[in-house]
Design a protein around this motif. Sequence first.
Motif, mmCIF file in Angstrom:
data_model
loop_
_atom_site.group_PDB
_atom_site.id
_atom_site.type_symbol
_atom_site.label_atom_id
_atom_site.label_comp_id
_atom_site.label_asym_id
_atom_site.label_seq_id
_atom_site.Cartn_x
_atom_site.Cartn_y
_atom_site.Cartn_z
ATOM 1 N N VAL A 1 2.652 9.055 -7.982
ATOM 2 C CA VAL A 1 2.629 7.829 -7.198
ATOM 3 C C VAL A 1 1.549 6.903 -7.754
ATOM 4 C CG1 VAL A 1 2.408 6.876 -4.883
ATOM 5 C CG2 VAL A 1 3.394 9.128 -5.194
ATOM 6 N N LEU A 2 1.928 5.686 -8.112
ATOM 7 C CA LEU A 2 1.018 4.689 -8.695
ATOM 8 C C LEU A 2 0.200 5.277 -9.847
ATOM 9 C CD1 LEU A 2 -0.329 2.714 -5.608
ATOM 10 C CD2 LEU A 2 1.407 2.015 -7.231
ATOM 11 N N ASN A 3 0.875 6.002 -10.711
ATOM 12 C CA ASN A 3 0.260 6.608 -11.894
ATOM 13 C C ASN A 3 -0.931 7.497 -11.545
ATOM 14 O OD1 ASN A 3 0.441 7.088 -14.590
ATOM 15 N ND2 ASN A 3 -0.788 5.321 -15.201
ATOM 16 N N TYR B 1 5.569 9.373 0.081
ATOM 17 C CA TYR B 1 4.544 8.828 -0.802
ATOM 18 C C TYR B 1 3.498 8.140 0.074
ATOM 19 C CZ TYR B 1 8.071 9.074 -4.561
ATOM 20 O OH TYR B 1 9.019 9.490 -5.455
ATOM 21 N N GLY C 1 -1.904 7.332 -6.010
ATOM 22 C CA GLY C 1 -1.358 7.695 -4.713
ATOM 23 C C GLY C 1 -1.062 9.183 -4.663
ATOM 24 N N LYS D 1 -2.436 1.749 2.137
ATOM 25 C CA LYS D 1 -1.775 0.495 1.741
ATOM 26 C C LYS D 1 -0.269 0.586 1.970
ATOM 27 C CE LYS D 1 -5.529 -1.272 -0.268
ATOM 28 N NZ LYS D 1 -6.548 -0.688 0.573
ATOM 29 N N TYR E 1 -0.060 5.712 -0.502
ATOM 30 C CA TYR E 1 -0.948 5.037 -1.441
ATOM 31 C C TYR E 1 -1.714 3.954 -0.729
ATOM 32 C CZ TYR E 1 3.205 2.069 -1.609
ATOM 33 O OH TYR E 1 4.283 1.285 -1.274
#
Length: 131
Positions: free
Chosen positions: A96-98, A129, A101, A74, A131
């Motif tokens: 990353v994104l809790n 990063y 990610g 994404k 995700y």
Amino acid sequence: MTDPIADFLTRIRNAVKANHKVVEIPGSKMKEAITKILHEQGYILSYKFIKEDFKSTIKIALKYHPESHLPAIKGIKRVSRPGLRKYSNVSELPRVLNGLGVAIVSTSNGIMTDKEARAQKVGGEVICYVY
């Protein structure tokens, strides 16, 4: 080219946005390690390292959902860059994104994900990063 890792990530990002199946990227050892991590984490379908004389290339088959045709990647973002390096110790490694990610980190034990770095209790340079 001043930042080959940013070029690597940009080529993948552009290929995903254009819905390409395969992307070819000039190779290096660091790019190979990042590609292996992307494959292990399920963000790419497969990869192939092609070495010819003094030049190497990485062919990456991008992964899409079979029915909705949405890409597995994404977003992919460069964090540490040549002009501003970002380092983190174990306690400050980003999530990353809790946790959904992956942060790819260059440590003294090699290039690995943030989860592996926490397990081995090592910090390092946060490369990107995904995700």
